[in-house]
Design a protein around this motif. Structure first.
Motif, mmCIF file in Angstrom:
data_model
loop_
_atom_site.group_PDB
_atom_site.id
_atom_site.type_symbol
_atom_site.label_atom_id
_atom_site.label_comp_id
_atom_site.label_asym_id
_atom_site.label_seq_id
_atom_site.Cartn_x
_atom_site.Cartn_y
_atom_site.Cartn_z
ATOM 1 N N SER A 330 0.867 -1.173 0.000
ATOM 2 C CA SER A 330 0.000 0.000 0.000
ATOM 3 C C SER A 330 0.901 1.217 0.000
ATOM 4 O O SER A 330 2.127 1.113 0.124
ATOM 5 N N ASP A 331 0.309 2.396 -0.104
ATOM 6 C CA ASP A 331 1.122 3.609 -0.094
ATOM 7 C C ASP A 331 1.720 3.899 1.276
ATOM 8 O O ASP A 331 2.534 4.821 1.419
ATOM 9 N N ALA A 332 1.359 3.117 2.273
ATOM 10 C CA ALA A 332 2.036 3.242 3.569
ATOM 11 C C ALA A 332 3.529 2.983 3.421
ATOM 12 O O ALA A 332 4.330 3.464 4.232
ATOM 13 N N ARG A 333 3.915 2.237 2.375
ATOM 14 C CA ARG A 333 5.341 1.966 2.158
ATOM 15 C C ARG A 333 6.123 3.240 1.851
ATOM 16 O O ARG A 333 7.342 3.276 2.037
ATOM 17 N N PHE A 334 5.443 4.268 1.375
ATOM 18 C CA PHE A 334 6.090 5.561 1.143
ATOM 19 C C PHE A 334 5.978 6.456 2.377
ATOM 20 O O PHE A 334 6.933 7.146 2.742
ATOM 21 N N VAL A 335 4.825 6.434 3.013
ATOM 22 C CA VAL A 335 4.591 7.298 4.172
ATOM 23 C C VAL A 335 5.530 6.942 5.321
ATOM 24 O O VAL A 335 5.952 7.814 6.089
ATOM 25 N N LYS A 336 5.906 5.674 5.440
ATOM 26 C CA LYS A 336 6.726 5.243 6.578
ATOM 27 C C LYS A 336 8.077 5.940 6.613
ATOM 28 O O LYS A 336 8.717 6.015 7.662
ATOM 29 N N ASP A 337 8.539 6.471 5.475
ATOM 30 C CA ASP A 337 9.794 7.213 5.470
ATOM 31 C C ASP A 337 9.610 8.639 5.993
ATOM 32 O O ASP A 337 10.598 9.340 6.248
ATOM 33 N N HIS A 338 8.362 9.068 6.141
ATOM 34 C CA HIS A 338 8.057 10.424 6.594
ATOM 35 C C HIS A 338 7.699 10.468 8.079
ATOM 36 O O HIS A 338 8.142 11.357 8.804
ATOM 37 N N CYS A 339 6.894 9.499 8.531
ATOM 38 C CA CYS A 339 6.424 9.496 9.913
ATOM 39 C C CYS A 339 5.858 8.121 10.240
ATOM 40 O O CYS A 339 5.621 7.306 9.341
ATOM 41 N N PRO A 340 5.609 7.832 11.525
ATOM 42 C CA PRO A 340 4.945 6.567 11.878
ATOM 43 C C PRO A 340 3.584 6.468 11.196
ATOM 44 O O PRO A 340 2.849 7.453 11.093
ATOM 45 N N VAL A 341 3.239 5.268 10.732
ATOM 46 C CA VAL A 341 2.006 5.091 9.969
ATOM 47 C C VAL A 341 1.329 3.782 10.361
ATOM 48 O O VAL A 341 1.992 2.764 10.589
ATOM 49 N N VAL A 342 0.014 3.841 10.470
ATOM 50 C CA VAL A 342 -0.812 2.669 10.748
ATOM 51 C C VAL A 342 -1.979 2.690 9.765
ATOM 52 O O VAL A 342 -2.473 3.757 9.398
ATOM 53 N N GLU A 343 -2.408 1.514 9.331
ATOM 54 C CA GLU A 343 -3.527 1.412 8.392
ATOM 55 C C GLU A 343 -4.748 0.832 9.087
ATOM 56 O O GLU A 343 -4.649 -0.167 9.795
ATOM 57 N N PHE A 344 -5.878 1.470 8.848
ATOM 58 C CA PHE A 344 -7.145 0.880 9.283
ATOM 59 C C PHE A 344 -8.258 1.344 8.357
ATOM 60 O O PHE A 344 -8.362 2.532 8.031
#
Length: 379
Positions: A330-344
């Motif tokens: 998912s695009d969380a793979r990009f966001v994780k380089d910016h800040c902590p990320v969780v999907e729901f």
């Protein structure tokens, strides 16, 4: 009420034919809704892809909560197989029907409705990064938004991604990480010849078959604390030879690897190269390889952010969601380089299917969950 607003936004978004890379009016509509709620909106289009950045609250606020999602959808396929109009947004049997209903216009709508109703403290801000390129190559979508944010001094302290995460019932799963994904393309090159005189040719097919067999039987790992075992799947072998009496000059194979946090794409690439070189040395057949990396594995360690989301989900659904790293990318793979990320997000049973649909009650639940996440984040 936030629930009905979320359903109405979902309906309006489904009516937008936003098949990647078409914007279809979806981001234009969202900008109107958000601006009416006091958000400052900026289009961050790049490479023919439409993206939307929106912020409410002071830039550089002490606490900034972000949301990432997408309004683009996969093609509808055979329209004759649908029992509804794919972009009709029909309400029937307690469901809202149409392409993108589950993946993930309802998730975007639920967050927008919750964000529009939010009361922010003076030192708080909400940011939305909505892309039109999640279902496509994803090179000019969320990546473009994050590049723009970095260039313009915009930042998120934490981010929620609204992808469908629940496999069976609302609230049963959240994602705190994802496996990495990479694809390797092999080409074995020999010398073409007559099948009756194999000594005058160099057949690449057995060499490539040997390599594929070695890769297929190799155990990459047994899993890690938060991830299942990594997997390698042979997805194709192609020779393209219509003649039964000709030894071909080339043969090709493709493998896809989904890997956990015991690996990196660079380490796996080196291993694949070593295996190819080993078979090439044994057989005298040249084997070349190219690699496409879709994303690295990542983990947001259980803690404040996952607890915040889990608590909100439990209050609204009565279920404490399992913390998972399963599924695709998912695009969380990009966001994780910016800040902590969780999907729901919602239950994803019908995403990408003919007659895609979502239970209206789930949209309402999700809006309440997001409303609670926002409120508790700033508490």
């Amino acid at each position: 009420m936030v629930e009905r607003h979320a359903v109405e936004i979902t309906r309006r978004l489904i009516e937008c034919p936003s098949v990647t890379p078409e914007e279809g009016g979806a981001l234009v509509y969202l900008a109107e809704v958000l601006e009416q709620a006091g958000f400052a909106c900026t289009r961050v289009d790049r490479g023919g892809i439409a993206n939307l950045f929106a912020r409410k609250g002071p830039k550089g606020a002490g606490r900034t909560l972000g949301f990432n999602g997408h309004t683009d959808v996969v093609p509808v396929g055979d329209t004759g197989a649908w029992t509804v109009q794919p972009f009709g947004a029909e309400e029937r049997d307690g469901m809202l029907w149409g392409r993108g209903a589950t993946d993930m216009k309802s998730g975007v709508a639920a967050w927008v409705a919750a964000a529009a109703a939010a009361d922010l403290p003076e030192d708080g801000a909400l940011v939305l990064a909505i892309t039109g390129d999640e279902e496509g190559d994803a090179t000019d979508g969320t990546v473009a938004l994050l590049d723009w944010m970095a260039a313009n001094g915009e930042a998120m302290d934490a981010c929620i991604v609204g992808e469908p995460t629940c496999p069976e019932v609302m609230g049963d799963m959240m994602k705190i990480g994802r496996r990495g994904s990479m694809t390797a393309f092999f080409t074995a090159r020999g010398v073409q010849g007559h099948a009756a005189y194999p000594h005058r040719a160099k057949n690449p097919v057995p060499a490539l078959a040997r390599l594929v067999a070695l890769l297929d039987t190799h155990v990459l790992d047994d899993g890690t604390d938060h991830f299942d075992a990594s997997t390698l799947a042979v997805t194709t072998m192609d020779v393209g030879n219509p003649a039964t009496n000709v030894i071909p000059a080339e043969a090709r194979a493709t493998v896809n690897i989904r890997f956990n946090d015991a690996h990196t794409s660079s380490g796996l690439t080196r291993w694949l190269e070593e295996m190819a070189d080993e078979v090439a040395a044994q057989t005298g057949i040249g084997i070349s390889m190219t690699v496409k990396v879709s994303g690295e594995s990542f983990l947001t360690p259980p803690g404040a952010l996952s607890d915040l989301v889990a608590a909100a989900v439990e209050v609204e659904t009565g279920r404490r969601p399992e913390m998972s790293t399963s599924g695709g990318t998912s695009d969380a793979r990009f966001v994780k380089d910016h800040c902590p990320v969780v999907e729901f997000g919602l239950v994803g049973k019908t995403m990408h299917q003919v007659d895609e649909r979502v239970e209206i009650v789930q949209i309402e639940q999700l809006a309440r969950i997001y409303e609670r996440i926002i409120r508790d984040f700033f508490r």
